[in-house]
Design a protein around this motif. Structure first.
Motif, PDB file in Angstrom:
ATOM      1  N   VAL A  49      51.091  13.574 129.682  1.00  0.00           N
ATOM      2  CA  VAL A  49      49.625  13.473 129.634  1.00  0.00           C
ATOM      3  C   VAL A  49      49.158  12.242 130.408  1.00  0.00           C
ATOM      4  O   VAL A  49      48.031  12.206 130.890  1.00  0.00           O
ATOM      5  CB  VAL A  49      49.068  13.478 128.188  1.00  0.00           C
ATOM      6  CG1 VAL A  49      49.272  14.820 127.536  1.00  0.00           C
ATOM      7  CG2 VAL A  49      49.639  12.363 127.361  1.00  0.00           C
ATOM      8  N   GLU A  50      50.031  11.250 130.571  1.00  0.00           N
ATOM      9  CA  GLU A  50      49.690  10.089 131.391  1.00  0.00           C
ATOM     10  C   GLU A  50      49.399  10.518 132.829  1.00  0.00           C
ATOM     11  O   GLU A  50      48.492   9.991 133.479  1.00  0.00           O
ATOM     12  CB  GLU A  50      50.831   9.069 131.383  1.00  0.00           C
ATOM     13  CG  GLU A  50      51.076   8.412 130.053  1.00  0.00           C
ATOM     14  CD  GLU A  50      52.082   9.155 129.161  1.00  0.00           C
ATOM     15  OE1 GLU A  50      52.186  10.410 129.247  1.00  0.00           O
ATOM     16  OE2 GLU A  50      52.762   8.473 128.367  1.00  0.00           O
ATOM     17  N   HIS A  51      50.174  11.475 133.317  1.00  0.00           N
ATOM     18  CA  HIS A  51      49.974  11.991 134.677  1.00  0.00           C
ATOM     19  C   HIS A  51      48.649  12.748 134.774  1.00  0.00           C
ATOM     20  O   HIS A  51      47.909  12.602 135.751  1.00  0.00           O
ATOM     21  CB  HIS A  51      51.150  12.889 135.072  1.00  0.00           C
ATOM     22  CG  HIS A  51      51.135  13.290 136.495  1.00  0.00           C
ATOM     23  ND1 HIS A  51      50.823  14.564 136.913  1.00  0.00           N
ATOM     24  CD2 HIS A  51      51.372  12.575 137.627  1.00  0.00           C
ATOM     25  CE1 HIS A  51      50.881  14.634 138.212  1.00  0.00           C
ATOM     26  NE2 HIS A  51      51.209  13.436 138.682  1.00  0.00           N
ATOM     27  N   VAL A  52      48.354  13.538 133.777  1.00  0.00           N
ATOM     28  CA  VAL A  52      47.074  14.256 133.737  1.00  0.00           C
ATOM     29  C   VAL A  52      45.925  13.244 133.729  1.00  0.00           C
ATOM     30  O   VAL A  52      44.940  13.391 134.462  1.00  0.00           O
ATOM     31  CB  VAL A  52      46.986  15.182 132.506  1.00  0.00           C
ATOM     32  CG1 VAL A  52      45.659  15.916 132.477  1.00  0.00           C
ATOM     33  CG2 VAL A  52      48.147  16.160 132.473  1.00  0.00           C
ATOM     34  N   ALA A  53      46.047  12.207 132.920  1.00  0.00           N
ATOM     35  CA  ALA A  53      45.014  11.170 132.847  1.00  0.00           C
ATOM     36  C   ALA A  53      44.805  10.526 134.216  1.00  0.00           C
ATOM     37  O   ALA A  53      43.664  10.301 134.638  1.00  0.00           O
ATOM     38  CB  ALA A  53      45.392  10.116 131.809  1.00  0.00           C
ATOM     39  N   ALA A  67      48.865  12.981 119.232  1.00  0.00           N
ATOM     40  CA  ALA A  67      49.441  11.875 119.989  1.00  0.00           C
ATOM     41  C   ALA A  67      48.917  11.999 121.406  1.00  0.00           C
ATOM     42  O   ALA A  67      48.622  13.101 121.882  1.00  0.00           O
ATOM     43  CB  ALA A  67      50.963  11.950 119.971  1.00  0.00           C
ATOM     44  N   GLY A  68      48.782  10.870 122.072  1.00  0.00           N
ATOM     45  CA  GLY A  68      48.263  10.970 123.424  1.00  0.00           C
ATOM     46  C   GLY A  68      48.155   9.651 124.124  1.00  0.00           C
ATOM     47  O   GLY A  68      48.895   8.707 123.843  1.00  0.00           O
ATOM     48  N   VAL A  69      47.190   9.588 125.016  1.00  0.00           N
ATOM     49  CA  VAL A  69      46.985   8.419 125.856  1.00  0.00           C
ATOM     50  C   VAL A  69      45.494   8.069 125.851  1.00  0.00           C
ATOM     51  O   VAL A  69      44.641   8.949 125.769  1.00  0.00           O
ATOM     52  CB  VAL A  69      47.502   8.683 127.295  1.00  0.00           C
ATOM     53  CG1 VAL A  69      46.757   9.806 127.968  1.00  0.00           C
ATOM     54  CG2 VAL A  69      47.465   7.434 128.137  1.00  0.00           C
ATOM     55  N   GLU A  70      45.230   6.767 125.903  1.00  0.00           N
ATOM     56  CA  GLU A  70      43.857   6.279 125.965  1.00  0.00           C
ATOM     57  C   GLU A  70      43.793   5.203 127.036  1.00  0.00           C
ATOM     58  O   GLU A  70      44.649   4.313 127.088  1.00  0.00           O
ATOM     59  CB  GLU A  70      43.458   5.695 124.614  1.00  0.00           C
ATOM     60  CG  GLU A  70      42.019   5.270 124.542  1.00  0.00           C
ATOM     61  CD  GLU A  70      41.616   4.837 123.149  1.00  0.00           C
ATOM     62  OE1 GLU A  70      40.828   3.893 123.046  1.00  0.00           O
ATOM     63  OE2 GLU A  70      42.096   5.433 122.163  1.00  0.00           O
ATOM     64  N   PHE A 126      44.612  20.518 123.087  1.00  0.00           N
ATOM     65  CA  PHE A 126      44.330  19.132 123.432  1.00  0.00           C
ATOM     66  C   PHE A 126      42.849  18.855 123.227  1.00  0.00           C
ATOM     67  O   PHE A 126      42.022  19.763 123.369  1.00  0.00           O
ATOM     68  CB  PHE A 126      44.643  18.863 124.913  1.00  0.00           C
ATOM     69  CG  PHE A 126      46.104  18.900 125.255  1.00  0.00           C
ATOM     70  CD1 PHE A 126      46.818  17.726 125.382  1.00  0.00           C
ATOM     71  CD2 PHE A 126      46.752  20.100 125.459  1.00  0.00           C
ATOM     72  CE1 PHE A 126      48.171  17.750 125.714  1.00  0.00           C
ATOM     73  CE2 PHE A 126      48.102  20.140 125.791  1.00  0.00           C
ATOM     74  CZ  PHE A 126      48.812  18.960 125.918  1.00  0.00           C
ATOM     75  N   GLU A 127      42.535  17.608 122.933  1.00  0.00           N
ATOM     76  CA  GLU A 127      41.152  17.131 122.932  1.00  0.00           C
ATOM     77  C   GLU A 127      41.038  16.029 123.974  1.00  0.00           C
ATOM     78  O   GLU A 127      41.899  15.140 124.047  1.00  0.00           O
ATOM     79  CB  GLU A 127      40.749  16.572 121.573  1.00  0.00           C
ATOM     80  CG  GLU A 127      40.494  17.627 120.540  1.00  0.00           C
ATOM     81  CD  GLU A 127      39.966  17.064 119.231  1.00  0.00           C
ATOM     82  OE1 GLU A 127      39.538  17.873 118.394  1.00  0.00           O
ATOM     83  OE2 GLU A 127      39.972  15.826 119.024  1.00  0.00           O
ATOM     84  N   VAL A 128      39.974  16.107 124.768  1.00  0.00           N
ATOM     85  CA  VAL A 128      39.737  15.115 125.812  1.00  0.00           C
ATOM     86  C   VAL A 128      38.345  14.527 125.620  1.00  0.00           C
ATOM     87  O   VAL A 128      37.364  15.263 125.475  1.00  0.00           O
ATOM     88  CB  VAL A 128      39.846  15.744 127.222  1.00  0.00           C
ATOM     89  CG1 VAL A 128      39.591  14.700 128.297  1.00  0.00           C
ATOM     90  CG2 VAL A 128      41.206  16.402 127.414  1.00  0.00           C
ATOM     91  N   THR A 165      44.370  13.765 123.761  1.00  0.00           N
ATOM     92  CA  THR A 165      45.148  13.880 122.541  1.00  0.00           C
ATOM     93  C   THR A 165      45.788  15.262 122.454  1.00  0.00           C
ATOM     94  O   THR A 165      45.081  16.272 122.529  1.00  0.00           O
ATOM     95  CB  THR A 165      44.260  13.659 121.301  1.00  0.00           C
ATOM     96  OG1 THR A 165      43.618  12.393 121.405  1.00  0.00           O
ATOM     97  CG2 THR A 165      45.072  13.721 120.016  1.00  0.00           C
ATOM     98  N   LYS A 166      47.115  15.286 122.324  1.00  0.00           N
ATOM     99  CA  LYS A 166      47.824  16.539 122.071  1.00  0.00           C
ATOM    100  C   LYS A 166      47.781  16.738 120.559  1.00  0.00           C
ATOM    101  O   LYS A 166      48.322  15.943 119.797  1.00  0.00           O
ATOM    102  CB  LYS A 166      49.270  16.453 122.548  1.00  0.00           C
ATOM    103  CG  LYS A 166      50.064  17.740 122.322  1.00  0.00           C
ATOM    104  CD  LYS A 166      51.520  17.584 122.723  1.00  0.00           C
ATOM    105  CE  LYS A 166      51.651  17.586 124.220  1.00  0.00           C
ATOM    106  NZ  LYS A 166      53.085  17.651 124.649  1.00  0.00           N
ATOM    107  N   LEU A 167      47.085  17.795 120.123  1.00  0.00           N
ATOM    108  CA  LEU A 167      46.953  18.055 118.699  1.00  0.00           C
ATOM    109  C   LEU A 167      48.246  18.631 118.148  1.00  0.00           C
ATOM    110  O   LEU A 167      48.881  19.469 118.789  1.00  0.00           O
ATOM    111  CB  LEU A 167      45.783  19.005 118.453  1.00  0.00           C
ATOM    112  CG  LEU A 167      44.422  18.525 118.990  1.00  0.00           C
ATOM    113  CD1 LEU A 167      43.364  19.594 118.792  1.00  0.00           C
ATOM    114  CD2 LEU A 167      44.013  17.215 118.339  1.00  0.00           C
TER     115      LEU A 167
END
Length: 127
Positions: free
Chosen positions: A75-79, A114-117, A32-34, A101-103
């Motif tokens: 990843v929404e929960h992690v965010a 794909a991921g969440v922003e 992942f990239e954060v 972002t899940k690479l």
């Protein structure tokens, strides 16, 4: 000169974490990239050269590291956890931009990630 906006940020910190819905994701994990960007007044730090008058990005990184180490399906929960921790730790933050972002996600497609922003405003800091 007067500062209009200022930010402290961490750009594309990489983590190997175990977030996902599929069993393989929770066993093998993914990279992942954060990226996080906190709106914060840095004028005192520009003048006084002391970490105590600014947002310590070492502490900010540790929040990312700890929350990325706690597995979640979404990843929404992690965010959401990261946002909560940043707000609790740094009440002076006026805005927060966060992307996770899940690479190379298991989509069956060729994509970088794909991921969440999120973009959040701390209405408690607005006058």
């Amino acid at each position: 000169m007067k500062i209009e906006n200022s930010y402290i940020y961490i750009d594309r910190a990489r983590f190997h974490s175990y977030h996902g819905v599929l069993p393989q994701e929770t066993q093998v994990g993914h990279d992942f990239e954060v990226t996080v960007r906190c709106g914060v007044d840095i004028s005192a730090a520009m003048e006084h050269d002391m970490v105590e008058v600014t947002l310590d990005y070492g502490v900010l990184y540790r929040i990312l590291e700890e929350e990325m180490a706690r597995p979640s399906q979404l990843v929404e929960h992690v965010a959401g956890r990261i946002v909560e921790r940043v707000a609790e730790t740094f009440p002076q933050v006026t805005s927060l931009d966060l992307s996770i972002t899940k690479l190379n996600p298991p989509l069956g497609a060729d994509c970088k990630g794909a991921g969440v922003e999120l973009h959040l405003i701390n209405d408690k800091t607005k006058r």
